[in-house]
Design an enzyme around this catalytic site. Structure first.
Site, mmCIF file in Angstrom:
data_model
loop_
_atom_site.group_PDB
_atom_site.id
_atom_site.type_symbol
_atom_site.label_atom_id
_atom_site.label_comp_id
_atom_site.label_asym_id
_atom_site.label_seq_id
_atom_site.Cartn_x
_atom_site.Cartn_y
_atom_site.Cartn_z
ATOM 1 N N ARG A 294 0.857 -1.187 0.000
ATOM 2 C CA ARG A 294 0.000 0.000 0.000
ATOM 3 C C ARG A 294 0.891 1.234 0.000
ATOM 4 O O ARG A 294 1.854 1.306 0.771
ATOM 5 C CB ARG A 294 -0.912 0.015 1.224
ATOM 6 C CG ARG A 294 -1.993 1.096 1.157
ATOM 7 C CD ARG A 294 -2.806 1.185 2.434
ATOM 8 N NE ARG A 294 -2.117 1.959 3.457
ATOM 9 C CZ ARG A 294 -2.713 2.404 4.573
ATOM 10 N NH1 ARG A 294 -3.975 2.140 4.806
ATOM 11 N NH2 ARG A 294 -2.018 3.092 5.467
ATOM 12 N N TYR B 225 -3.330 11.307 6.346
ATOM 13 C CA TYR B 225 -3.526 9.948 6.827
ATOM 14 C C TYR B 225 -2.570 8.977 6.128
ATOM 15 O O TYR B 225 -2.363 9.035 4.920
ATOM 16 C CB TYR B 225 -4.966 9.493 6.564
ATOM 17 C CG TYR B 225 -5.124 7.999 6.634
ATOM 18 C CD1 TYR B 225 -5.296 7.362 7.856
ATOM 19 C CD2 TYR B 225 -5.037 7.216 5.490
ATOM 20 C CE1 TYR B 225 -5.394 5.986 7.935
ATOM 21 C CE2 TYR B 225 -5.135 5.828 5.551
ATOM 22 C CZ TYR B 225 -5.316 5.225 6.776
ATOM 23 O OH TYR B 225 -5.394 3.857 6.843
ATOM 24 N N ASP C 30 -5.209 3.973 -0.231
ATOM 25 C CA ASP C 30 -6.377 4.234 0.609
ATOM 26 C C ASP C 30 -6.755 5.713 0.513
ATOM 27 O O ASP C 30 -6.005 6.585 0.930
ATOM 28 C CB ASP C 30 -6.047 3.867 2.063
ATOM 29 C CG ASP C 30 -7.258 3.961 2.987
ATOM 30 O OD1 ASP C 30 -8.340 4.370 2.519
ATOM 31 O OD2 ASP C 30 -7.113 3.633 4.177
ATOM 32 N N HIS D 157 -9.404 6.901 2.096
ATOM 33 C CA HIS D 157 -9.881 7.156 3.454
ATOM 34 C C HIS D 157 -11.107 8.057 3.507
ATOM 35 O O HIS D 157 -11.196 8.960 4.352
ATOM 36 C CB HIS D 157 -8.743 7.726 4.317
ATOM 37 C CG HIS D 157 -8.738 7.143 5.700
ATOM 38 N ND1 HIS D 157 -8.957 7.882 6.832
ATOM 39 C CD2 HIS D 157 -8.552 5.877 6.135
ATOM 40 C CE1 HIS D 157 -8.902 7.106 7.898
ATOM 41 N NE2 HIS D 157 -8.652 5.880 7.499
ATOM 42 N N GLU E 83 -8.944 2.047 -2.216
ATOM 43 C CA GLU E 83 -9.751 1.760 -1.024
ATOM 44 C C GLU E 83 -10.482 3.001 -0.536
ATOM 45 O O GLU E 83 -9.935 4.105 -0.533
ATOM 46 C CB GLU E 83 -8.823 1.233 0.080
ATOM 47 C CG GLU E 83 -9.506 0.979 1.402
ATOM 48 C CD GLU E 83 -8.520 0.605 2.493
ATOM 49 O OE1 GLU E 83 -8.937 0.590 3.668
ATOM 50 O OE2 GLU E 83 -7.342 0.331 2.180
ATOM 51 N N GLU F 3 -14.252 -0.861 5.689
ATOM 52 C CA GLU F 3 -13.616 -1.042 6.993
ATOM 53 C C GLU F 3 -14.419 -0.412 8.124
ATOM 54 O O GLU F 3 -14.246 -0.794 9.280
ATOM 55 C CB GLU F 3 -12.189 -0.492 6.988
ATOM 56 C CG GLU F 3 -12.050 1.013 6.945
ATOM 57 C CD GLU F 3 -10.593 1.447 6.985
ATOM 58 O OE1 GLU F 3 -10.281 2.356 7.758
ATOM 59 O OE2 GLU F 3 -9.775 0.873 6.244
ATOM 60 N N ARG G 297 -13.975 -4.986 2.769
ATOM 61 C CA ARG G 297 -12.899 -4.564 3.658
ATOM 62 C C ARG G 297 -13.226 -4.697 5.150
ATOM 63 O O ARG G 297 -12.459 -4.253 5.997
ATOM 64 C CB ARG G 297 -12.544 -3.094 3.360
ATOM 65 C CG ARG G 297 -11.681 -2.930 2.154
ATOM 66 C CD ARG G 297 -10.247 -3.336 2.438
ATOM 67 N NE ARG G 297 -9.595 -2.390 3.332
ATOM 68 C CZ ARG G 297 -8.781 -2.729 4.311
ATOM 69 N NH1 ARG G 297 -8.513 -3.994 4.564
ATOM 70 N NH2 ARG G 297 -8.215 -1.799 5.062
ATOM 71 N N GLU H 127 -4.775 -7.389 4.798
ATOM 72 C CA GLU H 127 -3.979 -6.288 5.351
ATOM 73 C C GLU H 127 -3.184 -6.803 6.547
ATOM 74 O O GLU H 127 -3.719 -7.534 7.381
ATOM 75 C CB GLU H 127 -4.892 -5.143 5.787
ATOM 76 C CG GLU H 127 -4.147 -3.954 6.364
ATOM 77 C CD GLU H 127 -5.066 -2.798 6.708
ATOM 78 O OE1 GLU H 127 -4.567 -1.671 6.848
ATOM 79 O OE2 GLU H 127 -6.293 -3.019 6.840
ATOM 80 N N TRP I 158 -11.963 12.420 7.692
ATOM 81 C CA TRP I 158 -10.524 12.231 7.927
ATOM 82 C C TRP I 158 -10.026 10.975 7.233
ATOM 83 O O TRP I 158 -10.661 9.936 7.256
ATOM 84 C CB TRP I 158 -10.276 12.133 9.437
ATOM 85 C CG TRP I 158 -8.849 11.759 9.732
ATOM 86 C CD1 TRP I 158 -7.751 12.563 9.649
ATOM 87 C CD2 TRP I 158 -8.376 10.480 10.158
ATOM 88 N NE1 TRP I 158 -6.626 11.873 9.986
ATOM 89 C CE2 TRP I 158 -6.976 10.582 10.290
ATOM 90 C CE3 TRP I 158 -9.001 9.258 10.413
ATOM 91 C CZ2 TRP I 158 -6.184 9.503 10.706
ATOM 92 C CZ3 TRP I 158 -8.239 8.192 10.812
ATOM 93 C CH2 TRP I 158 -6.846 8.327 10.958
#
Length: 409
Positions: free
Chosen positions: A147, A159, A217, A219, A243, A269, A290, A346, A409
């Site tokens: 990643r 992030y 990602d 996010h 992601e 996630e 995820r 992951e 975030w």
């Protein structure tokens, strides 16, 4: 095999974890992970004050019945706290059942569908040289899928970048939860991010070639049309996945993203039930699920979710950072090994103190994880070591835009 005790252990080696320990009349014990990053004590209270009294006297073998009882009898269903608590119970009961059977959990789930579990590591940097060094370090550690996260000019903290300063002290890996009394404020600029990121992946591909699987990602920070733009701009660099490109509570938003890009999409996630995925899976708007075993109701619920996804050729990509304890990680690995539609796992290494508290049998070598062959899930808790690390308040950061607006975030 009656349950005689259900104890909640909150410990903070490296970071905060919530562990449920269930004990049967035969002396067997099982562990479950109930960690919810930044809201750990909510789950601990839910387990200790509301769930544990309901478990004593129940038959530990009746896992499906226990799951349905905890989900339906509360009346107030779903939500991250409830589902993390149910997951803790579920995994602990599977741990007990596998120990009683004298075999590793994956054998009870149908046996191994593969010899190892492909894992990806987390490379990051404040500039290209630092990012390249991080990728090389992960390759040297054995990772074969990476990643890629990077700083963005004009944004102070982004992030996923481990080298950034943390007001909570030195990080042993990229763990953004900081041990401070209030959440840290970070800044964000989507347009700057969208301008910068494609050039980063162009440079990474030029340096490391076309074969290395690369992930990224987003996010949750983009609108659907911004996510579509990013996915399209990254197509030349052949990502394994993009992601969390946009907040997916609005499942229909992924239709727009899908219309504009062939970059594979991974979502989930922060989801905690199959209901969060209904449209995404049925309309094939994503490629990878995820969710974490810890946050989505445990092995029982995740197996059903992934069986649903398999009907649509959607694969697993189970969440596995350090806000999942080694107990939750081990549970994920047993599921990874057993299911047919496994995609990737992951993997972020825990720190030395965490490994002292949680004794693990799973291994990582040549880019692949394996849960091991000890009976149960293969993790034991050292309660004396856990007691040396009391809970410490910790919060994830949050973002504001340049005009002061709170942003994802």
């Amino acid at each position: 095999m009656k349950i005689v005790a259900a104890d909640v252990i909150v410990s903070s080696p490296d970071r905060n974890f919530v562990t449920l320990k269930i004990t049967t009349e035969d002396g067997l014990t099982g562990l479950g992970d109930g960690t919810l990053n930044g809201r750990e004590l909510s789950v601990a209270s839910y387990l200790r004050d509301h769930v544990a009294p309901l478990l004593v006297g129940r038959d530990a073998h009746n896992i499906e019945d226990a799951w349905q009882f905890l989900y339906r009898s509360a009346y107030w269903r779903r939500g991250p706290v409830t589902m993390a608590a149910i997951a803790a119970v579920d995994v602990a009961l599977w741990d007990i059942k596998a120990k009683a059977a004298g075999m590793p959990l994956y054998q009870l789930l149908g046996g191994a569908s593969r010899t190892g579990i492909m894992a990806y590591g987390h490379a990051s940097g404040r500039d290209l040289p630092e990012l390249f060094d991080s990728i090389r370090a992960h390759l040297d550690e054995g990772f074969r899928s990476i990643r890629v996260q990077t700083s963005v000019p004009g944004i102070n903290a982004v992030y996923g970048v481990a080298a950034q300063p943390s007001s909570g002290g030195k990080r042993y890996d990229y763990e953004p939860a900081q041990r401070i009394p209030l959440p840290a404020e970070e800044d964000w600029d989507t347009r700057a991010y969208l301008r910068h990121l494609p050039g980063v992946f162009e440079a990474v591909r030029a340096e490391f070639g076309p074969e290395l699987p690369l992930l990224h990602d987003g996010h949750h920070r983009m609108t659907p049309i911004q996510a579509a733009r990013l996915g399209k701009s990254l197509e030349p660099y052949d990502l394994f996945w993009l992601e969390d490109c946009t907040p997916a509570e609005n499942q229909e938003a992924l239709r727009l993203v899908r219309q504009h890009t062939t970059t594979p999409l991974a979502i989930g996630e922060i989801f905690n039930t199959v209901w969060d995925y209904q449209t995404l899976i049925r309309e094939q708007l994503i490629d990878y699920v995820r969710s974490a075993v810890t946050h989505t109701g445990g092995i029982t619920a995740m197996r059903k979710l992934l069986d649903f996804a398999a009907q649509y050729q959607i694969k697993s990509g189970i969440h596995g950072p350090t806000d999942i304890s080694p107990v939750g990680m081990a549970a994920a690995l047993h599921l990874d090994l057993a299911i047919h539609n496994f995609g990737i796992q992951e993997y972020m290494r825990h720190g030395e103190l965490t490994n002292e508290v949680f004794r693990q049998s799973f291994t990582f070598a040549d880019g692949y994880l394996h849960p091991g062959d000890q009976p149960g899930i293969g993790v034991e808790l050292d309660e004396e070591a856990a007691a040396r690390f009391p809970y410490q308040p910790a919060y994830l950061p949050y973002n504001r835009l340049k005009d002061g607006t709170v942003h994802d975030w």
